[in-house]
Design a protein around this motif. Structure first.
Motif, PDB file in Angstrom:
ATOM      1  N   VAL A 434       0.841  -1.198   0.000  1.00 23.71           N
ATOM      2  CA  VAL A 434       0.000   0.000   0.000  1.00 23.71           C
ATOM      3  C   VAL A 434       0.876   1.247   0.000  1.00 23.71           C
ATOM      4  N   THR A 435       0.279   2.376  -0.361  1.00 29.11           N
ATOM      5  CA  THR A 435       0.982   3.661  -0.278  1.00 29.11           C
ATOM      6  C   THR A 435       0.798   4.219   1.134  1.00 29.11           C
ATOM      7  N   PRO A 436       1.864   4.679   1.787  1.00 22.82           N
ATOM      8  CA  PRO A 436       1.767   5.046   3.203  1.00 22.82           C
ATOM      9  C   PRO A 436       1.101   6.380   3.475  1.00 22.82           C
ATOM     10  N   LEU A 437       1.129   7.301   2.496  1.00 21.19           N
ATOM     11  CA  LEU A 437       0.622   8.658   2.709  1.00 21.19           C
ATOM     12  C   LEU A 437      -0.306   9.054   1.567  1.00 21.19           C
ATOM     13  N   PRO A 453      -5.907   8.147  -1.520  1.00 23.31           N
ATOM     14  CA  PRO A 453      -5.842   8.127  -0.060  1.00 23.31           C
ATOM     15  C   PRO A 453      -4.728   7.211   0.434  1.00 23.31           C
ATOM     16  N   ARG A 454      -4.244   7.471   1.652  1.00 22.90           N
ATOM     17  CA  ARG A 454      -3.220   6.603   2.233  1.00 22.90           C
ATOM     18  C   ARG A 454      -3.768   5.185   2.387  1.00 22.90           C
ATOM     19  N   ASN A 455      -2.849   4.224   2.364  1.00 24.26           N
ATOM     20  CA  ASN A 455      -3.159   2.804   2.476  1.00 24.26           C
ATOM     21  C   ASN A 455      -3.978   2.258   1.306  1.00 24.26           C
ATOM     22  N   THR A 456      -3.877   2.937   0.145  1.00 23.58           N
ATOM     23  CA  THR A 456      -4.447   2.394  -1.088  1.00 23.58           C
ATOM     24  C   THR A 456      -3.489   1.332  -1.626  1.00 23.58           C
ATOM     25  N   PRO A 457      -3.986   0.140  -1.999  1.00 19.58           N
ATOM     26  CA  PRO A 457      -3.101  -0.895  -2.555  1.00 19.58           C
ATOM     27  C   PRO A 457      -2.372  -0.398  -3.797  1.00 19.58           C
ATOM     28  N   ILE A 458      -1.082  -0.765  -3.906  1.00 17.50           N
ATOM     29  CA  ILE A 458      -0.287  -0.376  -5.071  1.00 17.50           C
ATOM     30  C   ILE A 458       0.196  -1.632  -5.784  1.00 17.50           C
ATOM     31  N   PRO A 459       0.446  -1.526  -7.114  1.00 20.99           N
ATOM     32  CA  PRO A 459       0.365  -0.308  -7.949  1.00 20.99           C
ATOM     33  C   PRO A 459      -1.079   0.141  -8.122  1.00 20.99           C
ATOM     34  N   THR A 460      -1.249   1.439  -8.384  1.00 22.49           N
ATOM     35  CA  THR A 460      -2.593   1.985  -8.551  1.00 22.49           C
ATOM     36  C   THR A 460      -2.569   3.162  -9.504  1.00 22.49           C
ATOM     37  N   GLN A 473      -8.905  31.308 -18.645  1.00 23.06           N
ATOM     38  CA  GLN A 473      -7.654  30.814 -18.056  1.00 23.06           C
ATOM     39  C   GLN A 473      -6.908  29.965 -19.085  1.00 23.06           C
ATOM     40  N   SER A 474      -5.665  30.329 -19.368  1.00 26.28           N
ATOM     41  CA  SER A 474      -4.903  29.626 -20.418  1.00 26.28           C
ATOM     42  C   SER A 474      -3.898  28.624 -19.866  1.00 26.28           C
ATOM     43  N   SER A 475      -3.610  28.684 -18.572  1.00 28.74           N
ATOM     44  CA  SER A 475      -2.661  27.752 -17.970  1.00 28.74           C
ATOM     45  C   SER A 475      -2.971  27.586 -16.488  1.00 28.74           C
ATOM     46  N   THR A 476      -2.399  26.551 -15.905  1.00 25.85           N
ATOM     47  CA  THR A 476      -2.570  26.328 -14.466  1.00 25.85           C
ATOM     48  C   THR A 476      -1.363  25.578 -13.916  1.00 25.85           C
ATOM     49  N   ASP A 477      -1.051  25.839 -12.650  1.00 26.53           N
ATOM     50  CA  ASP A 477       0.039  25.128 -11.980  1.00 26.53           C
ATOM     51  C   ASP A 477      -0.517  23.920 -11.245  1.00 26.53           C
ATOM     52  N   ILE A 478       0.100  22.787 -11.438  1.00 28.27           N
ATOM     53  CA  ILE A 478      -0.267  21.569 -10.715  1.00 28.27           C
ATOM     54  C   ILE A 478       0.734  21.395  -9.579  1.00 28.27           C
ATOM     55  N   MET A 479       0.282  21.581  -8.355  1.00 25.42           N
ATOM     56  CA  MET A 479       1.127  21.457  -7.156  1.00 25.42           C
ATOM     57  C   MET A 479       0.801  20.122  -6.491  1.00 25.42           C
ATOM     58  N   VAL A 480       1.766  19.207  -6.488  1.00 22.65           N
ATOM     59  CA  VAL A 480       1.544  17.848  -5.994  1.00 22.65           C
ATOM     60  C   VAL A 480       2.079  17.719  -4.565  1.00 22.65           C
ATOM     61  N   TYR A 481       1.205  17.282  -3.655  1.00 22.26           N
ATOM     62  CA  TYR A 481       1.564  17.171  -2.239  1.00 22.26           C
ATOM     63  C   TYR A 481       1.347  15.746  -1.738  1.00 22.26           C
ATOM     64  N   GLN A 482       2.045  15.432  -0.624  1.00 28.41           N
ATOM     65  CA  GLN A 482       1.881  14.144   0.042  1.00 28.41           C
ATOM     66  C   GLN A 482       1.730  14.389   1.536  1.00 28.41           C
ATOM     67  N   GLY A 483       0.683  13.848   2.126  1.00 27.63           N
ATOM     68  CA  GLY A 483       0.451  14.053   3.552  1.00 27.63           C
ATOM     69  C   GLY A 483      -1.015  13.985   3.907  1.00 27.63           C
ATOM     70  N   GLU A 484      -1.309  14.238   5.184  1.00 23.15           N
ATOM     71  CA  GLU A 484      -2.667  14.055   5.696  1.00 23.15           C
ATOM     72  C   GLU A 484      -3.316  15.347   6.196  1.00 23.15           C
TER      73      GLU A 484
END
Length: 642
Positions: A434-437, A453-460, A473-484
């Motif tokens: 699973v993924t921890p976070l 969500p955390r504890n989802t079986p991997i690979p996923t 809107q012509s563009s957007t920033d994708i900000m990727v985070y890990q945590g709870e």
């Protein structure tokens, strides 16, 4: 190279905080591979000197005379070390002096950013310079062969991994490329990728990364074959990290991780520090002097406190005693097991709370846990064992697996599986991790929108649609985070990228399809697609802020190869010098025994003196030159004798 069972060999490596261990499948069983010193574990330690680089036992053994250029995670005293201290205490004075300057826990730094608060706190205790490198990356500064050099934490870790690779190759008798490497279950994506980068620099292909407690569970499951299913809880409390994992093992090879929890900044050294603080306060009350301003005194105290902690695992009280700790003052203080437990109760309680969280995430009642398996040196603490015993209503705890070798053992089982081993036990092995976070992206208002969500079986692989938040809107920033955490900025920023080319449209009309995909190693790739045009942009957590680019890794691989060649050349020189010195010693003995005729004695003695003088200058140009010197001596001695 011998024909290897199942094809090309793959090894399992436990890259430990203090010690590392390597194992391989051979002769229908797992073999823990001993190093060149005959030890089954190798210190995770690297040293740089004026003439060479040392890794493992050699690096650890020279700490006393080269503290500022020795990099390792954390020194722990084994029973053997304690016996040596008792027998040869004077020899350890220099070591204690070195330890006064602090520690480096590389496992707590790998994949981190220099600007992080925890990193800044950790580097205060280090005996050498740690600076901010490019992209907010911590870098270690050492002196090697008279020149100052900088190394990333990944490079230092790669040197230890290269040593483990070398140990395996010596045992196998050929080149090893493929490896399964373990990491703490609660490592985030950047920490996992940084570990993978370290392996690449070491010349290893990571066929899989698995969580340490999962590897320990595999070791348990392989050695304890049973019918039906078992719910197994792995409680892994080491020197620097804490993990708890719940798995279901079906008895025929299927290992399904239900949930993981933990803390990558909680372990034995935190317990040590509580005793240290207690002693510092006691010293201040008695003598009105502050030990924290004296690094040597504080370091000696840390060593004594760690020793006290270990004694309290099997005795109810001990003393922390140090002669001339500060300003000529001797320090002595009794500490009971009860006091140690009181000082660290908040940490112990934190462990139990993580355990409760893991059970909740697994949707499992504690009565459903069939086996509680202890892994990691800190599980020897009596209070930890009692709290677990009570939490599980009197259940006996499993201590049958070797805490030092279980993780490498499990990794080697997985390596055998992935390299095509066809033995029934290995062939039947199935691991569902699973993924921890939790993983997600920032949306308007600095909110964290969880995609996986955390504890989802991997690979996923999970896909979600998002719409624009402004007209045209012509563009957007994708900000990727890990945590709870709910607020995005309270979580760990894995990386960001911009996707442009969105057709003009009113707010909320243009649709972006974001896909989060996690592979078997727990490494994330994020892809964003403008639905109306099909334009896509992707991000894999490999070269983000604080991580290494492919170009940097390639450069480090070349540097690692150069180091390897230098190490080999130095070893050849050392062996040639030893052979020459041994021959000189033999010639001198022949002179003493009158084996050299008197008429030739002067020539032989003159040749010996010239050679010894040449050796004493230290200006040894090459192995060939050393060997020529030996050949000349041999020629002169043969003429004399025959």
């Amino acid at each position: 190279m011998e024909s290897w069972e199942g094809g090309e060999p793959a090894i399992g490596i436990d890259l430990g905080t203090t010690y590392s261990c390597v194992a391989v499948w051979k002769h229908d069983r797992i073999e823990i591979i001993t190093n060149d010193q005959g030890n089954r574990t190798t210190p995770s330690c690297v040293a740089f000197t004026d003439v060479e680089r040392l890794i493992g036992d050699g690096a650890k053994n020279q700490i006393a005379r080269n503290p500022a250029n020795t990099v390792f995670s954390r020194f722990q005293l084994s029973l053997y070390d304690l016996i040596l201290i008792i027998c040869f205490s004077h020899a350890f004075i220099a070591l204690l002096i070195w330890l006064s300057y602090g520690i480096l826990d590389a496992k707590r730094l790998i994949g981190r950013r220099f600007s992080e608060v925890m990193v800044k706190e950790d580097i205060k205790l280090m005996p050498f310079r740690v600076i901010e490198g490019p992209s907010d990356m911590p870098k270690v500064v050492v002196t090697h062969k008279g020149h100052e050099q900088q190394f990333s934490i990944e490079e230092i870790s790669s040197m230890v991994l290269a040593k483990m690779k070398e140990i395996a190759e010596a045992y196998i008798g050929g080149t090893v490329k493929n490896a399964v490497i373990t990491v703490p279950a609660y490592f985030n994506d950047c920490q996992r990728q940084a570990t993978k980068d370290a392996a690449t620099i070491a010349g290893l292909n990571v066929v899989r990364m698995i969580n340490e407690p999962t590897a320990a569970a595999i070791a348990y499951g392989v050695d304890n074959r049973f019918g039906g299913k078992k719910n197994v809880l792995i409680f892994d409390l080491g020197g620097g990290t804490f993990d708890v994992s719940i798995l279901t093992i079906d008895g025929v090879g299927k290992f399904e991780v239900k949930a993981v929890a933990g803390d990558t900044h909680l372990g034995g050294e935190d317990f040590d520090n509580r005793i240290v603080n207690y002693c510092v306060e006691d010293f201040k009350k008695k003598w009105n002097k502050d030990l924290t301003g004296n690094e040597r005194a504080l370091g000696r105290l840390k060593v004594a406190c760690e020793k006290a902690k270990r004694i309290l695992s099997y005795d109810t009280q001990t003393s922390v005693e140090l002669e001339v700790l500060l300003d000529g003052i001797d320090f002595s203080m009794k500490i009971t097991r009860a006091k140690f437990e009181e000082l660290n109760m908040s940490f112990f309680t934190k462990c139990i709370k993580q355990l409760e969280s893991c059970l909740a995430d697994a949707n499992m009642k504690k009565g459903s846990v069939d086996e509680v398996i202890l892994v990691g040196g800190s599980t020897r603490i009596q209070k930890i064992q009692r709290m677990l015993h009570e939490f599980f209503d009197g259940k006996e705890l499993c201590k049958s697996i070797n805490p030092d070798e279980a993780v490498a053992y499990g990794a080697a089982v997985m390596a055998a599986k992935l390299c095509g081993q066809t033995t029934k036990m290995i062939k039947e092995l199935v691991l569902l991790d699973v993924t921890p976070l939790s993983l997600g992206k920032e949306i308007i208002g600095e909110r964290m929108h969880v995609v996986i969500p955390r504890n989802t079986p991997i690979p996923t692989k999970k896909t979600m649609n998002f719409v624009t938040t402004a007209d045209n809107q012509s563009s957007t920033d994708i900000m990727v985070y890990q945590g709870e955490r709910t607020r995005s900025t309270d979580n760990f920023l894995l990386g960001s990228f911009e996707i442009s080319g969105i057709p003009p449209a009113p707010k909320g009309v243009a649709v972006l399809e974001d896909c989060f995909e996690i592979d078997d190693n727990g490494i994330l790739t994020v892809t964003s697609k403008v639905v109306s045009t099909g334009k896509t942009k992707s991000l894999t957590v490999t070269n983000l802020s604080g991580r290494l680019s492919k170009r940097q890794i390639k450069k480090m691989v070349k540097a690692a190869e150069k180091f390897k060649l230098e190490d080999q050349e130095f070893k050849r020189k050392a062996e040639a010098c030893n052979a020459l010195e041994d021959y000189i010693y033999d010639l001198k003995n022949k002179i003493k025994r009158n084996d050299i005729p008197p008429k030739d004695l002067k020539n032989v003695q003159h040749a010996i003196d010239d050679t010894e003088e040449w050796l004493s200058t230290g200006n040894v140009a090459s192995v060939d030159e050393i060997e020529r010197k030996k050949e000349i001596l041999e020629f002169i001695s043969r003429l004399a004798i025959f």
